[in-house]
Design a protein around this motif. Structure first.
Motif, PDB file in Angstrom:
ATOM      1  N   LEU A  28       0.797  -1.219   0.000  1.00 17.41           N
ATOM      2  CA  LEU A  28       0.000   0.000   0.000  1.00 17.41           C
ATOM      3  C   LEU A  28       0.834   1.276   0.000  1.00 17.41           C
ATOM      4  N   VAL A  29       2.145   1.143  -0.024  1.00 17.16           N
ATOM      5  CA  VAL A  29       3.002   2.330  -0.060  1.00 17.16           C
ATOM      6  C   VAL A  29       2.924   2.973  -1.442  1.00 17.16           C
ATOM      7  N   ASN A  30       2.672   4.275  -1.471  1.00 21.51           N
ATOM      8  CA  ASN A  30       2.609   5.027  -2.719  1.00 21.51           C
ATOM      9  C   ASN A  30       3.987   5.024  -3.382  1.00 21.51           C
ATOM     10  N   PRO A  31       4.120   4.495  -4.611  1.00 26.27           N
ATOM     11  CA  PRO A  31       5.438   4.428  -5.256  1.00 26.27           C
ATOM     12  C   PRO A  31       6.085   5.786  -5.482  1.00 26.27           C
ATOM     13  N   GLU A  32       5.289   6.866  -5.459  1.00 25.60           N
ATOM     14  CA  GLU A  32       5.861   8.208  -5.615  1.00 25.60           C
ATOM     15  C   GLU A  32       6.811   8.552  -4.471  1.00 25.60           C
ATOM     16  N   ILE A  33       6.705   7.814  -3.379  1.00 22.70           N
ATOM     17  CA  ILE A  33       7.521   8.108  -2.203  1.00 22.70           C
ATOM     18  C   ILE A  33       9.005   7.841  -2.452  1.00 22.70           C
ATOM     19  N   PHE A  34       9.303   7.037  -3.477  1.00 29.43           N
ATOM     20  CA  PHE A  34      10.696   6.685  -3.746  1.00 29.43           C
ATOM     21  C   PHE A  34      11.493   7.840  -4.349  1.00 29.43           C
ATOM     22  N   GLN A  35      10.824   8.941  -4.669  1.00 30.95           N
ATOM     23  CA  GLN A  35      11.541  10.123  -5.137  1.00 30.95           C
ATOM     24  C   GLN A  35      12.440  10.690  -4.045  1.00 30.95           C
ATOM     25  N   PHE A  36      12.175  10.306  -2.801  1.00 30.94           N
ATOM     26  CA  PHE A  36      12.983  10.783  -1.689  1.00 30.94           C
ATOM     27  C   PHE A  36      14.218   9.905  -1.457  1.00 30.94           C
ATOM     28  N   CYS A  37      14.346   8.829  -2.231  1.00 27.07           N
ATOM     29  CA  CYS A  37      15.460   7.891  -2.051  1.00 27.07           C
ATOM     30  C   CYS A  37      16.623   8.205  -2.990  1.00 27.07           C
ATOM     31  N   LYS A  38      17.771   7.637  -2.672  1.00 27.43           N
ATOM     32  CA  LYS A  38      18.930   7.728  -3.553  1.00 27.43           C
ATOM     33  C   LYS A  38      18.653   6.946  -4.839  1.00 27.43           C
ATOM     34  N   ASP A  39      19.339   7.325  -5.904  1.00 23.57           N
ATOM     35  CA  ASP A  39      19.122   6.664  -7.196  1.00 23.57           C
ATOM     36  C   ASP A  39      19.478   5.177  -7.151  1.00 23.57           C
ATOM     37  N   ASP A  40      20.469   4.833  -6.339  1.00 24.56           N
ATOM     38  CA  ASP A  40      20.938   3.446  -6.308  1.00 24.56           C
ATOM     39  C   ASP A  40      20.350   2.625  -5.161  1.00 24.56           C
ATOM     40  N   VAL A  41      19.271   3.133  -4.543  1.00 26.57           N
ATOM     41  CA  VAL A  41      18.665   2.393  -3.436  1.00 26.57           C
ATOM     42  C   VAL A  41      18.131   1.051  -3.937  1.00 26.57           C
ATOM     43  N   ILE A  42      18.238   0.048  -3.097  1.00 32.79           N
ATOM     44  CA  ILE A  42      17.674  -1.269  -3.408  1.00 32.79           C
ATOM     45  C   ILE A  42      16.235  -1.289  -2.888  1.00 32.79           C
ATOM     46  N   LYS A  43      15.277  -1.450  -3.791  1.00 37.61           N
ATOM     47  CA  LYS A  43      13.856  -1.467  -3.416  1.00 37.61           C
ATOM     48  C   LYS A  43      13.350  -2.905  -3.467  1.00 37.61           C
ATOM     49  N   VAL A  44      12.781  -3.352  -2.353  1.00 35.68           N
ATOM     50  CA  VAL A  44      12.315  -4.735  -2.248  1.00 35.68           C
ATOM     51  C   VAL A  44      10.826  -4.731  -1.904  1.00 35.68           C
ATOM     52  N   ASN A  45      10.007  -5.200  -2.819  1.00 30.67           N
ATOM     53  CA  ASN A  45       8.561  -5.253  -2.611  1.00 30.67           C
ATOM     54  C   ASN A  45       8.215  -6.503  -1.811  1.00 30.67           C
ATOM     55  N   VAL A  46       7.748  -6.300  -0.593  1.00 31.80           N
ATOM     56  CA  VAL A  46       7.352  -7.431   0.263  1.00 31.80           C
ATOM     57  C   VAL A  46       5.865  -7.320   0.612  1.00 31.80           C
ATOM     58  N   GLY A  47       5.108  -6.731  -0.295  1.00 35.02           N
ATOM     59  CA  GLY A  47       3.700  -6.438  -0.043  1.00 35.02           C
ATOM     60  C   GLY A  47       2.835  -7.657   0.151  1.00 35.02           C
ATOM     61  N   LYS A  48       1.819  -7.486   1.011  1.00 36.22           N
ATOM     62  CA  LYS A  48       0.819  -8.519   1.246  1.00 36.22           C
ATOM     63  C   LYS A  48      -0.555  -7.894   1.036  1.00 36.22           C
ATOM     64  N   ARG A  49      -1.301  -8.438   0.090  1.00 39.09           N
ATOM     65  CA  ARG A  49      -2.691  -8.049  -0.123  1.00 39.09           C
ATOM     66  C   ARG A  49      -3.538  -9.302   0.011  1.00 39.09           C
ATOM     67  N   LYS A  50      -4.830  -9.125   0.144  1.00 39.81           N
ATOM     68  CA  LYS A  50      -5.720 -10.271   0.346  1.00 39.81           C
ATOM     69  C   LYS A  50      -5.518 -11.304  -0.755  1.00 39.81           C
ATOM     70  N   ASP A  51      -5.225 -12.557  -0.337  1.00 36.00           N
ATOM     71  CA  ASP A  51      -5.042 -13.697  -1.241  1.00 36.00           C
ATOM     72  C   ASP A  51      -3.853 -13.538  -2.186  1.00 36.00           C
ATOM     73  N   HIS A  52      -2.968 -12.569  -1.901  1.00 40.22           N
ATOM     74  CA  HIS A  52      -1.805 -12.389  -2.768  1.00 40.22           C
ATOM     75  C   HIS A  52      -0.642 -11.857  -1.938  1.00 40.22           C
ATOM     76  N   HIS A  53       0.148 -12.757  -1.396  1.00 42.69           N
ATOM     77  CA  HIS A  53       1.286 -12.381  -0.577  1.00 42.69           C
ATOM     78  C   HIS A  53       2.571 -12.665  -1.356  1.00 42.69           C
ATOM     79  N   LEU A  54       3.310 -11.583  -1.670  1.00 43.71           N
ATOM     80  CA  LEU A  54       4.590 -11.772  -2.360  1.00 43.71           C
ATOM     81  C   LEU A  54       5.573 -12.508  -1.453  1.00 43.71           C
ATOM     82  N   LYS A  55       5.524 -12.181  -0.167  1.00 40.85           N
ATOM     83  CA  LYS A  55       6.394 -12.821   0.811  1.00 40.85           C
ATOM     84  C   LYS A  55       5.594 -13.147   2.066  1.00 40.85           C
TER      85      LYS A  55
END
Length: 246
Positions: free
Chosen positions: A37-64
Motif C-alpha cells: 500500500l506504499v505510494n510508489p511516488e515516495i521513492f523520489q525521496f530515495c537515492k538513485d541506487d537504493v535497493i527497493k524490495v517489494n514485500v507487499g501482502k494483499r488479500k489472497d496475494h502475498h509476495l512474501k
C-alpha cells in the motif's frame, strides 16, 4: 553499539503526509523493504541506487510470507549500512511491525520505530469526517473486519455515541452489516465506505446499514474493487452531511 534497523511509517497514501523524519531516513537508505500500500511516488525521496524490495501482502496475494520478510530485513541489515522497512500508515497499527521488531532484536540489531500518520484517523479527516464530534459522539473504536469471528466477539452491542472505524473489512462488508444489525445497530445508522483516502483517486459511498443490507451481490463485488477502503459506521457521519447541506 548495535547497528540500527528502521521501521518507518509511510502514512496513508499522500506522500506529503510522510513525516520529515521518515523522509530524512529515506534520503540515506541503502535498502527499502516496502509494503503493497506504499505510494510508489515516495521513492523520489530515495537515492538513485537504493535497493527497493517489494514485500507487499494483499488479500489472497502475498509476495512474501511474514517469516520471509523478517529474514530479509536481517539479511539486508547484515550487508548494508541503512535498512528501512517502510510500512503503510504507522508501523504498529494493524501491521505486523512488532513481529519484525522481535526478529530484529533476536538477530542482534537495534530496531528504531519512526511513527507515521495513521490511516485510521487521517483517511476520515480527508473526507471531512470527525472521529469524535461533541454533538454526535464521545468515542470511536478501531477494529479489523477481516476475521468475522473476532469482530462479532468484540463488537457486542450498539452505543449511539460510539463510532466504528473498520479496517480491512471491505471483502466482508455484507457480513459486517448483517452482524451489526443483528446486534441491535439501527437500520438508519449511517455507514460510509472510504476508498483510497488522501489520494487523488479517493472516493466515498455513503448510505445506511438498512440500505446496504438490501443491496444485491453485484454491489458488494463493486465495493471490493474500492480496496484499500475503510468502513466508517456511526452518527458522526451526520455532521458531514450537515456540512454538505450548508
Amino acid at each position: 553499539m548495535s547497528k540500527k534497523v528502521y521501521l518507518v511509517g509511510a502514512g496513508p497514501g499522500d506522500i506529503e503526509l510522510l513525516t520529515l523524519k521518515g523522509m530524512k531516513l529515506l534520503n540515506r537508505a541503502d535498502v527499502v523493504l516496502y509494503d503493497a500500500l506504499v505510494n510508489p511516488e515516495i521513492f523520489q525521496f530515495c537515492k538513485d541506487d537504493v535497493i527497493k524490495v517489494n514485500v507487499g501482502k494483499r488479500k489472497d496475494h502475498h509476495l512474501k510470507k511474514q517469516e520471509e520478510i523478517n529474514e530479509l530485513i536481517v539479511e539486508y541489515a547484515q550487508k548494508h549500512e541503512t535498512v528501512v522497512r517502510l510500512k503503510g500508515g504507522t508501523p504498529f497499527v494493524f501491521g505486523r511491525g512488532y513481529e519484525e521488531v522481535r526478529f530484529i532484536v533476536k538477530a542482534g540489531f537495534e530496531p528504531v520505530v519512526v511513527s507515521g500518520v495513521s490511516s485510521t484517523t487521517s483517511v476520515l479527516e480527508s473526507f471531512m469526517i470527525p472521529s469524535i464530534d461533541r454533538e454526535f459522539s464521545d468515542a470511536y473504536r478501531t477494529i479489523t473486519g477481516h476475521d468475522m469471528k473476532s469482530f462479532s466477539e468484540i463488537v457486542t452491542q450498539y452505543h449511539s455515541r460510539e463510532n466504528l472505524v473498520i479496517m480491512m473489512g471491505i471483502h466482508n462488508l455484507k457480513q459486517i452489516v448483517f452482524t451489526l444489525l443483528e446486534k441491535g445497530y439501527p437500520s438508519t445508522l449511517p455507514i460510509a465506505i472510504l476508498s483510497k483516502g488522501t489520494c487523488k483517486d479517493a472516493q466515498q459511498v455513503v448510505s445506511t446499514l438498512g440500505e446496504i443490507e438490501q443491496k444485491d451481490s453485484l454491489f458488494f463485488e463493486q465495493m471490493k474493487q474500492l480496496t484499500p477502503a475503510i468502513i466508517f459506521v456511526g452518527q458522526t457521519l451526520n455532521a458531514t452531511q450537515e456540512l454538505i447541506a450548508k
